[in-house]
Design an enzyme around this catalytic site. Structure first.
Site, mmCIF file in Angstrom:
data_model
loop_
_atom_site.group_PDB
_atom_site.id
_atom_site.type_symbol
_atom_site.label_atom_id
_atom_site.label_comp_id
_atom_site.label_asym_id
_atom_site.label_seq_id
_atom_site.Cartn_x
_atom_site.Cartn_y
_atom_site.Cartn_z
ATOM 1 N N HIS A 1 -1.025 45.732 36.401
ATOM 2 C CA HIS A 1 -0.475 46.552 35.305
ATOM 3 C C HIS A 1 -0.458 48.030 35.668
ATOM 4 C CE1 HIS A 1 -1.248 42.909 32.849
ATOM 5 N NE2 HIS A 1 -2.390 42.881 33.524
ATOM 6 N N SER B 1 16.101 69.409 47.380
ATOM 7 C CA SER B 1 16.897 69.615 46.170
ATOM 8 C C SER B 1 17.830 70.788 46.389
ATOM 9 C CB SER B 1 15.958 69.892 44.999
ATOM 10 O OG SER B 1 16.623 70.626 43.994
ATOM 11 N N GLU C 1 14.355 55.481 46.920
ATOM 12 C CA GLU C 1 15.153 55.339 45.698
ATOM 13 C C GLU C 1 16.500 54.681 46.015
ATOM 14 O OE1 GLU C 1 14.901 59.149 43.292
ATOM 15 O OE2 GLU C 1 13.740 59.653 45.047
ATOM 16 N N LYS D 1 11.177 71.177 46.543
ATOM 17 C CA LYS D 1 11.230 69.718 46.475
ATOM 18 C C LYS D 1 11.310 69.031 47.839
ATOM 19 C CE LYS D 1 11.295 67.399 43.325
ATOM 20 N NZ LYS D 1 12.395 67.046 42.430
#
Ligand code: ARG
Length: 461
Positions: free
Chosen positions: A156, A277, A290, A283
């Site tokens: 979890h 970024s 992803e 960043k």
């Protein structure tokens, strides 16, 4: 007049019809297999006495010239000629003359396309298995080099029990091993020859289907000409294996995203596998993971398309089947780039051992160990579970760890809890090493599973 329309339809095709009809922009991907199949069919025609040796030679030489024209980029694909088959055949006739027109004897584009696709998916599955093997090798190497790195296991997404990073990496490896099995299995069922099935009901020419199958490296000719031309379950099965693999990669991707976050901080990707970024100068993003997660969506789409394409389709061949190429190509391409990118990302990533280790300090991660310790001291597990749960509540209230609970609280819960061994039980390192059970995270077990997996992946097991 194009070859496929023949004498039956001597007029030109409508422009809109040509747009939906033509597939050469996609099925030209099959040109190698198409030529390979044609060469084998030529040999079949020769063996059957349908063409002479000279004619066979002329056809094969013509096909080889077509191949080199395509390979060198000189070939002009023409949508008016519909598909890869008609484009190649038309050029063959230009090169070899009328004898080129004998090639299609005893063959239909229906058994031809089924053959091309089976040859194509076979080589793609082989290529994917090869890059999957490399990915697994990286996981095995990282598992070995991180053998002493401890970390929490999660259920979890809550800290569960102390474990080791290599046990986690080896779990990824196990999923991929089953994927490998599915790919190999799909290949096995795809590896049969439709050639000789004609459009649907075979051919009157005495083609030796066994010999043609052998020439193409197929295990055998398909037993039923109707099935051979109408079935695409070899694509559904391959897409299914690829979709499951992609889902596994997406889970790995998700964990990489989490682990690279500042909240976890377990992992740092190399600069060469990171992106920045356009606006925020600080960043460093795990886009690779992803994108892999995103690609899995396309693979599910591919599988769905293929399943639905065949759903309720009567036998034999229906033109719907022409739409099988885009999805399978998409799945093959997505899984290939995902595997290559993840392999590089994981080979060059850094695991932040101190962060992983530090995460063992929170979350009362040895609570199960304490309950099991009470079991050894004669307390029934359900009672021990309840008792330790109460201690965790008290520790939360006092904002301390189980180890730091006041002596009187421990003693009140159970006298054995103040014994020296009880403290030992709460040591995460010792906790991991106690779980020497088969499949568990103790060092000996994980080392053993790494060495077994090495044998397996290298093909000697
Ligand atoms: N292009 C077709 C396909 O990909 C093969 C040609 C069969 N066409 C036909 N009209 N029977 O499935």
């Amino acid at each position: 007049m194009t070859g496929a329309r023949g004498g039956r339809l001597p007029t030109a095709i409508d422009e809109a019809m040509q747009k939906i009809n033509a597939s050469v922009h996609i099925d030209s991907m099959l040109w190698r297999e198409d030529i390979q199949g044609s060469v084998a069919h030529t040999a079949g025609l020769l063996r059957a006495g349908v063409i002479t040796a000279d004619e066979a030679k002329g056809i094969v030489a013509g096909l080889s010239q077509v191949a080199s024209e395509i390979d060198s980029g000189k070939f002009v694909w023409d949508a008016a000629k519909e598909d890869v088959h008609m484009n190649i055949e038309a050029r063959l006739v230009e090169i070899a003359g009328a004898v080129g027109g004998k090639l299609h004897t005893g063959r239909s584009r229906n058994d031809q396309i089924a053959t091309d696709l089976r040859l194509w998916i076979r080589s793609k599955l082989d290529a994917i298995v090869a890059i999957l093997d490399k990915f697994a090798l990286v996981l095995l190497e990282r598992s070995e080099s991180e053998i002493d790195t401890l970390m929490p296991s999660y259920t979890h997404l809550q800290r569960a029990q102390p474990s080791r990073l290599s046990h986690h990496l080896m779990a990824w490896q196990e999923m991929l091993w089953r994927d490998r099995g599915r790919l190999v299995d799909a290949r096995r069922r795809a590896n049969e020859s439709p050639l000789g099935s004609g459009a649907v009901a075979g051919s009157s020419f005495p083609l030796d289907r066994e010999a043609v199958a052998k020439d193409l490296g197929f295990d055998s000719p398909m037993r039923n000409s109707l099935d051979a031309t109408a079935s695409r379950d070899f694509l559904m099965e391959s897409a299914s294996a690829l979709a499951i693999l992609a889902i596994h990669l997406s889970r790995i991707g998700e964990e990489i995203v989490l682990w690279c976050s500042q909240e976890f901080g377990y992992m740092v990707l190399s600069d060469s596998f990171s992106t920045s970024s356009s606006m925020m100068p600080q960043k460093k993003n795990p886009d690779v993971a992803e994108l892999v997660r995103g690609r899995s969506a396309l693979c599910i789409g591919s599988l769905t398309s293929l399943l639905i394409l065949e759903k309720g389709l009567c036998l034999g061949y229906g033109r719907d089947l022409q739409e099988d190429k885009r999805p399978i190509l998409d799945a093959v391409e997505s899984v290939s780039v995902s595997l290559l990118a993840l392999t590089g990302a994981l080979a060059t990533a850094e695991f932040r051992r101190e962060k992983l280790q530090a995460a063992l300090e929170g979350g009362h991660i040895c609570a199960t160990d304490l309950a099991e310790y009470l079991v050894v001291n004669g307390v029934p597990f359900r009672e021990a579970h309840h008792l330790v749960g109460g201690l965790v509540r008290q520790a939360e209230r006092l904002n301390c760890t189980l180890r730091d609970l006041p002596r009187d609280i421990l003693e009140a819960a159970h006298p054995a809890l103040i014994a020296a061994e009880a403290i030992d039980v709460l040591d995460p390192t010792k906790s991991v090493e106690r779980r020497q059970i088969f499949g568990g995270p103790a060092k000996v077990r994980v080392l053993e599973s790494i060495s077994n997996a090495k044998v397996r992946w290298s093909g000697s097991g």
